[in-house]
Scaffold this motif. Structure first.
Motif, PDB file in Angstrom:
ATOM      1  N   LEU A 252      20.014  -0.167 -95.450  1.00 12.44           N
ATOM      2  CA  LEU A 252      18.675  -0.659 -95.106  1.00 12.44           C
ATOM      3  C   LEU A 252      18.088   0.196 -94.000  1.00 12.44           C
ATOM      4  O   LEU A 252      18.754   0.460 -92.996  1.00 12.44           O
ATOM      5  CB  LEU A 252      18.773  -2.121 -94.635  1.00 12.44           C
ATOM      6  CG  LEU A 252      17.468  -2.898 -94.590  1.00 12.44           C
ATOM      7  CD1 LEU A 252      16.892  -3.087 -95.983  1.00 12.44           C
ATOM      8  CD2 LEU A 252      17.680  -4.264 -93.942  1.00 12.44           C
ATOM      9  N   ASP A 253      16.853   0.659 -94.189  1.00 11.52           N
ATOM     10  CA  ASP A 253      16.201   1.417 -93.121  1.00 11.52           C
ATOM     11  C   ASP A 253      14.711   1.075 -93.052  1.00 11.52           C
ATOM     12  O   ASP A 253      14.159   0.438 -93.957  1.00 11.52           O
ATOM     13  CB  ASP A 253      16.410   2.927 -93.297  1.00 11.52           C
ATOM     14  CG  ASP A 253      15.869   3.432 -94.626  1.00 11.52           C
ATOM     15  OD1 ASP A 253      15.033   2.746 -95.240  1.00 11.52           O
ATOM     16  OD2 ASP A 253      16.296   4.519 -95.064  1.00 11.52           O
ATOM     17  N   ALA A 254      14.094   1.500 -91.978  1.00  9.73           N
ATOM     18  CA  ALA A 254      12.691   1.161 -91.732  1.00  9.73           C
ATOM     19  C   ALA A 254      11.777   1.774 -92.800  1.00  9.73           C
ATOM     20  O   ALA A 254      10.745   1.185 -93.146  1.00  9.73           O
ATOM     21  CB  ALA A 254      12.276   1.638 -90.340  1.00  9.73           C
ATOM     22  N   ALA A 255      12.156   2.927 -93.342  1.00  8.72           N
ATOM     23  CA  ALA A 255      11.306   3.583 -94.346  1.00  8.72           C
ATOM     24  C   ALA A 255      11.188   2.726 -95.607  1.00  8.72           C
ATOM     25  O   ALA A 255      10.111   2.647 -96.215  1.00  8.72           O
ATOM     26  CB  ALA A 255      11.878   4.955 -94.686  1.00  8.72           C
ATOM     27  N   THR A 256      12.266   2.069 -95.994  1.00  7.04           N
ATOM     28  CA  THR A 256      12.248   1.187 -97.170  1.00  7.04           C
ATOM     29  C   THR A 256      11.281   0.027 -96.936  1.00  7.04           C
ATOM     30  O   THR A 256      10.508  -0.343 -97.828  1.00  7.04           O
ATOM     31  CB  THR A 256      13.673   0.628 -97.422  1.00  7.04           C
ATOM     32  OG1 THR A 256      14.561   1.733 -97.538  1.00  7.04           O
ATOM     33  CG2 THR A 256      13.742  -0.228 -98.664  1.00  7.04           C
ATOM     34  N   LEU A 257      11.314  -0.518 -95.725  1.00  9.95           N
ATOM     35  CA  LEU A 257      10.428  -1.639 -95.396  1.00  9.95           C
ATOM     36  C   LEU A 257       8.971  -1.178 -95.356  1.00  9.95           C
ATOM     37  O   LEU A 257       8.072  -1.858 -95.846  1.00  9.95           O
ATOM     38  CB  LEU A 257      10.825  -2.257 -94.050  1.00  9.95           C
ATOM     39  CG  LEU A 257      12.257  -2.815 -93.972  1.00  9.95           C
ATOM     40  CD1 LEU A 257      12.520  -3.390 -92.596  1.00  9.95           C
ATOM     41  CD2 LEU A 257      12.489  -3.894 -95.031  1.00  9.95           C
ATOM     42  N   LEU A 258       8.753   0.009 -94.814  1.00 13.32           N
ATOM     43  CA  LEU A 258       7.389   0.523 -94.683  1.00 13.32           C
ATOM     44  C   LEU A 258       6.763   0.789 -96.054  1.00 13.32           C
ATOM     45  O   LEU A 258       5.568   0.520 -96.271  1.00 13.32           O
ATOM     46  CB  LEU A 258       7.380   1.803 -93.827  1.00 13.32           C
ATOM     47  CG  LEU A 258       6.010   2.418 -93.568  1.00 13.32           C
ATOM     48  CD1 LEU A 258       5.101   1.436 -92.832  1.00 13.32           C
ATOM     49  CD2 LEU A 258       6.127   3.716 -92.764  1.00 13.32           C
ATOM     50  N   ALA A 259       7.582   1.288 -96.979  1.00 11.12           N
ATOM     51  CA  ALA A 259       7.052   1.611 -98.311  1.00 11.12           C
ATOM     52  C   ALA A 259       6.458   0.366 -98.969  1.00 11.12           C
ATOM     53  O   ALA A 259       5.380   0.422 -99.579  1.00 11.12           O
ATOM     54  CB  ALA A 259       8.160   2.199 -99.179  1.00 11.12           C
ATOM     55  N   GLN A 260       7.127  -0.778 -98.844  1.00  8.95           N
ATOM     56  CA  GLN A 260       6.608  -2.019 -99.444  1.00  8.95           C
ATOM     57  C   GLN A 260       5.435  -2.562 -98.632  1.00  8.95           C
ATOM     58  O   GLN A 260       4.470  -3.079 -99.193  1.00  8.95           O
ATOM     59  CB  GLN A 260       7.720  -3.067 -99.556  1.00  8.95           C
ATOM     60  CG  GLN A 260       8.810  -2.684-100.541  1.00  8.95           C
ATOM     61  CD  GLN A 260       8.288  -2.426-101.951  1.00  8.95           C
ATOM     62  OE1 GLN A 260       7.327  -3.028-102.410  1.00  8.95           O
ATOM     63  NE2 GLN A 260       8.928  -1.499-102.654  1.00  8.95           N
ATOM     64  N   ALA A 261       5.517  -2.447 -97.303  1.00 11.71           N
ATOM     65  CA  ALA A 261       4.423  -2.931 -96.446  1.00 11.71           C
ATOM     66  C   ALA A 261       3.122  -2.223 -96.803  1.00 11.71           C
ATOM     67  O   ALA A 261       2.050  -2.826 -96.830  1.00 11.71           O
ATOM     68  CB  ALA A 261       4.770  -2.697 -94.978  1.00 11.71           C
ATOM     69  N   ARG A 262       3.228  -0.933 -97.097  1.00 12.93           N
ATOM     70  CA  ARG A 262       2.027  -0.151 -97.429  1.00 12.93           C
ATOM     71  C   ARG A 262       1.415  -0.631 -98.726  1.00 12.93           C
ATOM     72  O   ARG A 262       0.197  -0.647 -98.884  1.00 12.93           O
ATOM     73  CB  ARG A 262       2.396   1.327 -97.559  1.00 12.93           C
ATOM     74  CG  ARG A 262       2.631   1.971 -96.219  1.00 12.93           C
ATOM     75  CD  ARG A 262       2.399   3.481 -96.313  1.00 12.93           C
ATOM     76  NE  ARG A 262       2.409   4.058 -94.993  1.00 12.93           N
ATOM     77  CZ  ARG A 262       3.216   5.045 -94.609  1.00 12.93           C
ATOM     78  NH1 ARG A 262       4.074   5.579 -95.472  1.00 12.93           N
ATOM     79  NH2 ARG A 262       3.157   5.515 -93.390  1.00 12.93           N
ATOM     80  N   ARG A 263       2.248  -1.018 -99.683  1.00 10.62           N
ATOM     81  CA  ARG A 263       1.729  -1.489-100.969  1.00 10.62           C
ATOM     82  C   ARG A 263       0.936  -2.785-100.770  1.00 10.62           C
ATOM     83  O   ARG A 263      -0.017  -3.054-101.484  1.00 10.62           O
ATOM     84  CB  ARG A 263       2.877  -1.702-101.959  1.00 10.62           C
ATOM     85  CG  ARG A 263       3.608  -0.407-102.313  1.00 10.62           C
ATOM     86  CD  ARG A 263       4.747  -0.665-103.276  1.00 10.62           C
ATOM     87  NE  ARG A 263       4.270  -1.173-104.545  1.00 10.62           N
ATOM     88  CZ  ARG A 263       4.749  -2.254-105.157  1.00 10.62           C
ATOM     89  NH1 ARG A 263       5.733  -2.939-104.605  1.00 10.62           N
ATOM     90  NH2 ARG A 263       4.265  -2.642-106.307  1.00 10.62           N
ATOM     91  N   ARG A 264       1.341  -3.612 -99.829  1.00 10.24           N
ATOM     92  CA  ARG A 264       0.636  -4.876 -99.579  1.00 10.24           C
ATOM     93  C   ARG A 264      -0.772  -4.653 -99.035  1.00 10.24           C
ATOM     94  O   ARG A 264      -1.653  -5.501 -99.175  1.00 10.24           O
ATOM     95  CB  ARG A 264       1.443  -5.729 -98.590  1.00 10.24           C
ATOM     96  CG  ARG A 264       1.018  -7.195 -98.501  1.00 10.24           C
ATOM     97  CD  ARG A 264       1.575  -7.853 -97.257  1.00 10.24           C
ATOM     98  NE  ARG A 264       0.892  -7.363 -96.075  1.00 10.24           N
ATOM     99  CZ  ARG A 264      -0.112  -7.983 -95.468  1.00 10.24           C
ATOM    100  NH1 ARG A 264      -0.519  -9.159 -95.882  1.00 10.24           N
ATOM    101  NH2 ARG A 264      -0.704  -7.437 -94.416  1.00 10.24           N
TER     102      ARG A 264
END
Ligand code: EPS
Length: 387
Positions: free
Chosen positions: A29-41
């Protein structure tokens, strides 16, 4: 309880925070994975200016060490960039003297939590209600759902979504093998470009009229193991868990699984999924009208959920309301808002289904490490083939 999560945070407060507990150890788990989904929202034609202010970068502050979960609760923080401009209004400590808070809200918006929330928590300033009732909170739910999604991905379970209706415009096309990137590239996350263009037009007209629009989105999970959930007790039925998760999203007023309300209009001969010999196990389905859940359990077919979102309650051409200070009729409060957030809701829906399915997977298979969980799922797949 196999998996639980909580969020905290006001829309213009310092940050949104989230905790998810029950994620096995050993998950990358890393911040980049979280950011990728956050951007889609943040995507979608019809969103307001707030999305240009926020980056929605999530900091992982607990439960992960050197790139992998360690079995402890995962803690996340998402700082609201807009807070800088709201710091005085949203301050946590009491200001000197008894200066009234700026930007108080006294005229509730029909369709929002303002009015009843004010009664419930005895808040004369409805800002205390709307700050938490705001869909800004979903930024953190997406982050938590992304953790669940990463776990499901390790087991071969994937999620996708699309918008099928905005206002009066419907995308009638059945699911094709469109790549998720193609859907994301659509301004409204619709599959059919003709319908998408009409949806954009509808949103433009609503915006010009100071109005707002709702719609319907569809979320699909593929690769789901057979027999998650159970018919044995009402609160173990998978469709109940899925429906609850979607109904608990802001502005959602209806949820369907598979044919949904459509089953009411057709005879049994067209409503069910017939078996035929073959496939991996001893039978295979001819169709997926059930939407991947039957008798409280996953069938192994794609799980298909549709949710109806009402139009956002903040109208730039405000609805009739009452000023609670004077008791006089007044136009509802206007707060910066979106004209239409259905494309964003579809992305959020992926995270919601991920959370519901991750809980069901952990309920059935357990496992404190990813390795243990993987072995159990693999063993179950072999078992199922023999049945
Ligand atoms: C949202 C942020 C909010 C709203 C929206 C969702 O930001 P602001 O209030 O600063 O514009 O745009 O919330 C609502 C529409 C609502 O009714 O609460 C977000 O980040 O998704």
């Amino acid at each position: 309880m196999s998996l639980r999560f909580l969020t905290a945070g006001e829309s213009h407060g310092a940050a949104l925070i989230g905790i998810i507990e029950g994620i096995p150890s050993g998950l990358a788990l890393d911040a980049a994975t979280l950011l990728a989904q956050a951007r889609r929202r943040k995507l979608g034609f019809g969103r307001g200016n707030r999305q240009n202010i926020e980056t929605d970068e999530v900091r992982i502050v607990a439960g992960v060490r050197r790139g992998f979960t360690i079995g402890s609760p995962v803690g996340l923080i998402l700082e609201n960039k807009d807070h800088a401009r709201w710091a005085e209004i949203m301050r946590v400590d009491a200001p000197a003297g008894d200066a009234p808070a700026a930007r108080e809200v006294h005229v509730p918006r029909p369709g929002h939590a303002d009015r009843i929330g004010g009664i419930k928590y005895a808040r004369a300033d409805l800002r205390d209600v709307l700050e938490r009732a705001s869909a800004r909170e979903t930024a953190m739910r997406v982050a938590l759902g992304t953790v669940a999604r990463a776990l499901l991905a390790e087991l071969g379970i994937t999620l996708s979504s699309r918008v099928v209706r905005i206002g009066s415009v419907v995308d009638e096309t059945p699911w094709r093998d469109v790549s998720p990137d193609e859907i994301d590239a659509s301004p409204v996350r619709a599959q059919d470009p003709v319908a998408a263009a009409a949806m954009v037009g509808e949103i433009e007209r609503a915006k010009a009229a100071g109005d707002s629009l709702g719609g319907v989105f569809e979320v699909v999970a593929r690769g789901v193991p057979v027999a998650l959930g159970s018919y044995a007790q009402w609160d173990r039925r998978l469709e109940g868990e899925v429906a609850k998760t979607f109904m608990a999203l802001n502005a959602i007023k209806g949820v369907e699984i598979g044919l949904g309300f459509g089953v009411a209009a057709i005879p049994g001969s067209q409503a069910h999924d017939e078996y035929e010999p073959g496939g991996d196990a001893r039978t295979r389905y001819r169709s997926n009208r059930a939407g991947g859940i039957e008798g409280g359990m996953s069938t192994g077919q794609p799980i298909v959920v549709r949710a109806a979102m009402k139009p956002i309650a903040t109208l730039m051409q405000p609805l009739d309301s009452v000023d609670l200070r004077t008791g006089e009729a007044a136009a509802a409060h206007i707060e910066r808002s979106d004209t239409c957030a259905v494309p964003a809701a579809a992305v959020i829906g992926e995270s919601l289904l991920a959370l519901a399915l991750a809980a069901a997977v952990l309920e059935k298979f357990g496992g404190d490490s990813l390795e243990e969980l993987r072995e159990r799922v693999r063993a179950w797949e072999t078992t199922v083939r023999a049945r």
